[in-house]
Write an enzyme that holds these catalytic residues in place. Structure first.
Site, PDB file in Angstrom:
ATOM      1  N   ASP A  58       0.806  -1.227   0.000  1.00 26.00           N
ATOM      2  CA  ASP A  58       0.000   0.000   0.000  1.00 26.00           C
ATOM      3  C   ASP A  58       0.837   1.273   0.000  1.00 26.00           C
ATOM      4  OD1 ASP A  58      -2.263  -1.623   0.101  1.00 26.00           O
ATOM      5  OD2 ASP A  58      -2.278  -1.626   2.292  1.00 26.00           O
TER       6      ASP A  58
ATOM      7  N   LYS B 198       1.775   2.168  -5.166  1.00 28.61           N
ATOM      8  CA  LYS B 198       2.316   1.634  -6.438  1.00 28.61           C
ATOM      9  C   LYS B 198       1.396   1.953  -7.618  1.00 28.61           C
ATOM     10  CE  LYS B 198       2.326  -2.386  -4.400  1.00 28.61           C
ATOM     11  NZ  LYS B 198       2.122  -2.014  -2.997  1.00 28.61           N
TER      12      LYS B 198
ATOM     13  N   GLY C 153      -4.616  -4.140  -3.806  1.00 25.78           N
ATOM     14  CA  GLY C 153      -5.600  -3.105  -4.103  1.00 25.78           C
ATOM     15  C   GLY C 153      -4.804  -1.875  -4.473  1.00 25.78           C
ATOM     16  N   HIS C 154      -4.764  -1.554  -5.763  1.00 28.10           N
ATOM     17  CA  HIS C 154      -3.957  -0.430  -6.243  1.00 28.10           C
ATOM     18  C   HIS C 154      -4.887   0.708  -6.647  1.00 28.10           C
ATOM     19  CE1 HIS C 154      -0.401  -3.342  -7.246  1.00 28.10           C
ATOM     20  NE2 HIS C 154      -0.749  -3.350  -5.987  1.00 28.10           N
TER      21      HIS C 154
ATOM     22  N   GLN D  42       1.952  -5.991  -3.284  1.00 32.88           N
ATOM     23  CA  GLN D  42       2.423  -6.122  -1.895  1.00 32.88           C
ATOM     24  C   GLN D  42       3.712  -5.303  -1.708  1.00 32.88           C
ATOM     25  OE1 GLN D  42       1.334  -9.432  -3.519  1.00 32.88           O
ATOM     26  NE2 GLN D  42      -0.541  -8.432  -2.923  1.00 32.88           N
TER      27      GLN D  42
HETATM   28  P1  GDP Z   1      -0.772   0.412  -3.590  1.00 36.98           P
HETATM   29  O1  GDP Z   1      -1.405  -0.854  -3.140  1.00 36.98           O
HETATM   30  O2  GDP Z   1       0.691   0.442  -3.359  1.00 36.98           O
HETATM   31  O3  GDP Z   1      -1.128   0.789  -5.004  1.00 36.98           O
HETATM   32  O4  GDP Z   1      -1.379   1.545  -2.639  1.00 36.98           O
HETATM   33  P2  GDP Z   1      -2.924   1.703  -2.197  1.00 36.98           P
HETATM   34  O5  GDP Z   1      -3.709   2.191  -3.343  1.00 36.98           O
HETATM   35  O6  GDP Z   1      -3.411   0.473  -1.509  1.00 36.98           O
HETATM   36  O7  GDP Z   1      -2.786   2.771  -1.045  1.00 36.98           O
HETATM   37  C1  GDP Z   1      -2.277   4.052  -1.284  1.00 36.98           C
HETATM   38  C2  GDP Z   1      -3.348   5.075  -0.907  1.00 36.98           C
HETATM   39  O8  GDP Z   1      -2.767   6.345  -0.796  1.00 36.98           O
HETATM   40  C3  GDP Z   1      -4.442   5.213  -1.962  1.00 36.98           C
HETATM   41  O9  GDP Z   1      -5.646   5.539  -1.333  1.00 36.98           O
HETATM   42  C4  GDP Z   1      -3.933   6.386  -2.823  1.00 36.98           C
HETATM   43  O10 GDP Z   1      -4.997   7.079  -3.459  1.00 36.98           O
HETATM   44  C5  GDP Z   1      -3.294   7.231  -1.776  1.00 36.98           C
HETATM   45  N1  GDP Z   1      -2.134   8.030  -2.215  1.00 36.98           N
HETATM   46  C6  GDP Z   1      -1.175   7.708  -3.108  1.00 36.98           C
HETATM   47  N2  GDP Z   1      -0.221   8.661  -3.147  1.00 36.98           N
HETATM   48  C7  GDP Z   1      -0.583   9.585  -2.241  1.00 36.98           C
HETATM   49  C8  GDP Z   1       0.019  10.803  -1.792  1.00 36.98           C
HETATM   50  O11 GDP Z   1       1.110  11.211  -2.206  1.00 36.98           O
HETATM   51  N3  GDP Z   1      -0.654  11.504  -0.827  1.00 36.98           N
HETATM   52  C9  GDP Z   1      -1.835  11.078  -0.305  1.00 36.98           C
HETATM   53  N4  GDP Z   1      -2.409  11.839   0.630  1.00 36.98           N
HETATM   54  N5  GDP Z   1      -2.423   9.940  -0.715  1.00 36.98           N
HETATM   55  C10 GDP Z   1      -1.798   9.205  -1.654  1.00 36.98           C
HETATM   56  P1  IMO Z   2      -0.910  -4.094  -2.277  1.00 29.57           P
HETATM   57  O1  IMO Z   2      -0.474  -4.626  -3.601  1.00 29.57           O
HETATM   58  C1  IMO Z   2      -0.927  -4.559   2.069  1.00 29.57           C
HETATM   59  C2  IMO Z   2      -0.970  -8.665   3.607  1.00 29.57           C
HETATM   60  C3  IMO Z   2      -2.213  -9.134   4.332  1.00 29.57           C
HETATM   61  C4  IMO Z   2      -1.606 -10.137   5.291  1.00 29.57           C
HETATM   62  C5  IMO Z   2      -0.495 -10.772   4.463  1.00 29.57           C
HETATM   63  C6  IMO Z   2      -0.891 -12.088   3.807  1.00 29.57           C
HETATM   64  O2  IMO Z   2      -2.202  -3.375  -2.313  1.00 29.57           O
HETATM   65  O3  IMO Z   2       0.189  -3.315  -1.623  1.00 29.57           O
HETATM   66  P2  IMO Z   2      -2.448 -12.722   1.753  1.00 29.57           P
HETATM   67  O4  IMO Z   2      -3.906 -12.445   1.503  1.00 29.57           O
HETATM   68  O5  IMO Z   2      -1.535 -12.174   0.711  1.00 29.57           O
HETATM   69  O6  IMO Z   2      -2.172 -14.161   2.032  1.00 29.57           O
HETATM   70  O7  IMO Z   2      -2.121 -11.951   3.126  1.00 29.57           O
HETATM   71  O8  IMO Z   2      -0.167  -9.842   3.456  1.00 29.57           O
HETATM   72  N1  IMO Z   2      -1.207  -8.131   2.241  1.00 29.57           N
HETATM   73  C7  IMO Z   2      -1.148  -6.837   1.927  1.00 29.57           C
HETATM   74  N2  IMO Z   2      -0.959  -5.749   2.707  1.00 29.57           N
HETATM   75  N3  IMO Z   2      -1.040  -4.423   0.725  1.00 29.57           N
HETATM   76  C8  IMO Z   2      -1.213  -5.501  -0.057  1.00 29.57           C
HETATM   77  O9  IMO Z   2      -1.202  -5.419  -1.412  1.00 29.57           O
HETATM   78  C9  IMO Z   2      -1.306  -6.777   0.532  1.00 29.57           C
HETATM   79  N4  IMO Z   2      -1.488  -8.029   0.051  1.00 29.57           N
HETATM   80  C10 IMO Z   2      -1.400  -8.848   1.106  1.00 29.57           C
HETATM   81  O10 IMO Z   2      -2.853  -8.067   4.998  1.00 29.57           O
HETATM   82  O11 IMO Z   2      -0.990  -9.449   6.353  1.00 29.57           O
HETATM   83 MG    MG Z   3      -2.909  -1.539  -1.824  1.00 25.45          MG
END
Ligand code: GDP
Ligand code: IMO
Ligand code: MG
Length: 427
Positions: A16, A19, A43-44, A225
């Site tokens: 998270d 990416k 979840g991107h 991840q």
């Molecule tokens: P990913 O899994 O690595 O793609 O990241 P996620 O989407 O799960 O989580 C990142 C969260 O931060 C999302 O809700 C994005 O919309 C948000 N986000 C990304 N870059 C920034 C930033 O520079 N500032 C803020 N405030 N939010 C951001």
């Molecule tokens: P993105 O791509 C954050 C965590 C789960 C759990 C562990 C194992 O959005 O960054 P799993 O379902 O993969 O067997 O769970 O890994 N986990 C993540 N945490 N971002 C993710 O993906 C994750 N994918 C798995 O919360 O701790």
């Molecule tokens: Mg994510």
């Protein structure tokens, strides 16, 4: 972007990091964007033109200018969730059949894999991993134990029998764990989704990618991840079941190690984690809650609260080493805009000794973070357009991190929107 090389973009923390946002921003530089591991546990999130999208299995290059997006062999695919995701994208006007290709060798997540994931977690009790419940562990287990079903198998005439054999094996296992679910409905939805999947371009992605490289095309590999969730190098056993590191791009797409070009390592200006497992810099106080509120730190897949804490440079240095990171990308700097002080963990204290190498185990020893405190910048950076506008304290924070991590920070993200991205000039 060296010629005939792939660039890799991946998370350096516990996922998270942002990416999805950065892949979307960088996509115009590439011809192909390819996911190499993980599945719908990811979840991107992407935001642009006032809209927000969450991608789980489909690469984050899907919203740009018609680049080819590939789901690689290292990915595990849930046909039902894929269908939901794909239909939502099609409704928003994307011609997915034109831009998306899927590897024949991607393994399929069965409905019973999800049930096994839940049953395994239940059996672990307090020691549970806190998985996303998407069947990731059981699907990769079947892959490694040579019992998996691949997408290419769905094209074979005996697919239904092979599916039934795998299902029965899983049901037996579930029964031995005291679970006897009725899966009639789940199974029908899954088989319908397989029919839907079959209409996509199902390819030998290793050839498509290597041929594209030979023709001088550019490829960005999108990680899911983060490094600290890697099955080999993460905080085992509280990890996911795939290799989230750069090496995972080689096995998950069929690109040779000497084809790796730039490696973009993404990290947040602080640190978060969902699920169980050690987290040395976790904050249980008002500051942690403040980071969670301002950063909207709730899971994109499960809605779970993310645990929050200060940036951990011990873990980041380790992640940079394992991945061969050539450029760093710092996300969510804006979340710290209003803080008086920012802390950064530069070492761990274990048994009274300072340690700077990431330890074998974090959950069996008492780890005390050693912090350096830096002044906050008290400036709203979210509307800034160039690094010249950054306040001095923030420039100092970047410089401090670059020195500590011995790697340049080339992009700084100051908000969730595509536009809120500052590419730094490199001297
Ligand atoms: P990913 O899994 O690595 O793609 O990241 P996620 O989407 O799960 O989580 C990142 C969260 O931060 C999302 O809700 C994005 O919309 C948000 N986000 C990304 N870059 C920034 C930033 O520079 N500032 C803020 N405030 N939010 C951001
Ligand atoms: P993105 O791509 C954050 C965590 C789960 C759990 C562990 C194992 O959005 O960054 P799993 O379902 O993969 O067997 O769970 O890994 N986990 C993540 N945490 N971002 C993710 O993906 C994750 N994918 C798995 O919360 O701790
Ligand atoms: Mg994510």
């Amino acid at each position: 972007m060296p010629q005939n090389k792939v660039d890799v973009l991946l998370g350096l923390q516990w996922g998270d990091e942002g990416k999805g946002k950065v892949v979307d921003v960088l996509t115009p530089r590439y011809d192909i964007v390819a996911r190499f591991q993980g599945g719908p546990n990811a979840g991107h999130t992407l935001e642009f033109e006032g809209k927000k999208y969450v991608l789980r299995s489909i690469p984050s290059g899907i919203f740009q200018h018609g680049q080819t997006n590939i789901i690689g062999n290292g990915v595990v695919l849930d046909p039902v969730l894929f269908r939901e995701e794909a239909e939502a994208l099609e409704r928003s006007g994307i011609d997915l059949h034109k831009v998306l290709k899927i590897s024949k060798k991607a393994h399929l997540i069965l409905p019973t894999h999800r049930l096994l994931d839940a049953a395994n977690e239940k059996a672990k009790g307090d020691a549970k991993i806190g998985t996303t419940g998407k069947g990731i562990g059981p699907t990769y287990t079947d892959k490694i134990s040579r019992n998996g079903l691949r997408l290419g198998d769905a094209l074979a005439p005996d697919f239904k029998e092979r599916y039934a054999a795998a299902r029965d094996r899983h049901l037996q296992r579930l029964a031995s764990m005291g679970e006897n679910p009725d899966i009639t409905e789940l199974e029908q939805r899954w088989l319908d989704a397989i029919d839907y999947l079959r209409r996509f371009d199902i390819i030998d992605s290793e050839f498509v990618i290597n041929n594209a490289l030979s023709q001088g095309k550019s490829v960005l590999c999108e990680g899911a991840q983060g490094t600290l969730l890697d099955v080999d190098f993460g905080s085992y056993p509280f990890v996911t079941s795939s290799n989230t590191v750069t090496a995972g791009a080689c096995t998950g797409l069929g690109v040779a190690p000497n084809r790796i070009g730039d490696v973009f390592g993404i990290f947040k200006a602080y640190c978060t984690r969902v699920g169980s497992g050690p987290f040395p810099t976790e904050l249980f106080d008002e500051t942690g809650r403040r980071i969670r509120d301002i950063g909207h730190e709730y899971g994109a897949v499960t809605g779970r609260e993310r645990r929050c804490g200060w940036i951990d440079l011990v873990a980041l240095r380790y992640a940079i080493m394992i991945n061969g990171v050539t450029q760093l990308i710092m996300m969510k700097s804006d979340v710290l805009d209003g803080f008086d002080e920012i802390k950064a963990c530069v070492a761990y204290e274990i048994d009274g000794k300072q340690v700077t190498d990431f330890p074998y185990s974090l959950d069996t020893v008492d780890v005390k973070p050693v912090y350096v405190t830096l002044p906050g910048w008290h400036t709203d950076m979210t509307a800034m357009k160039s690094e010249d506008q950054f306040p001095q304290q923030f420039k100092d924070y970047i410089k401090f991190l670059e020195e500590q991590l011995a790697t340049p920070i080339t992009i700084v993200s100051i908000g969730p929107d595509r536009e809120q991205t500052i590419v730094r000039s490199r001297s």
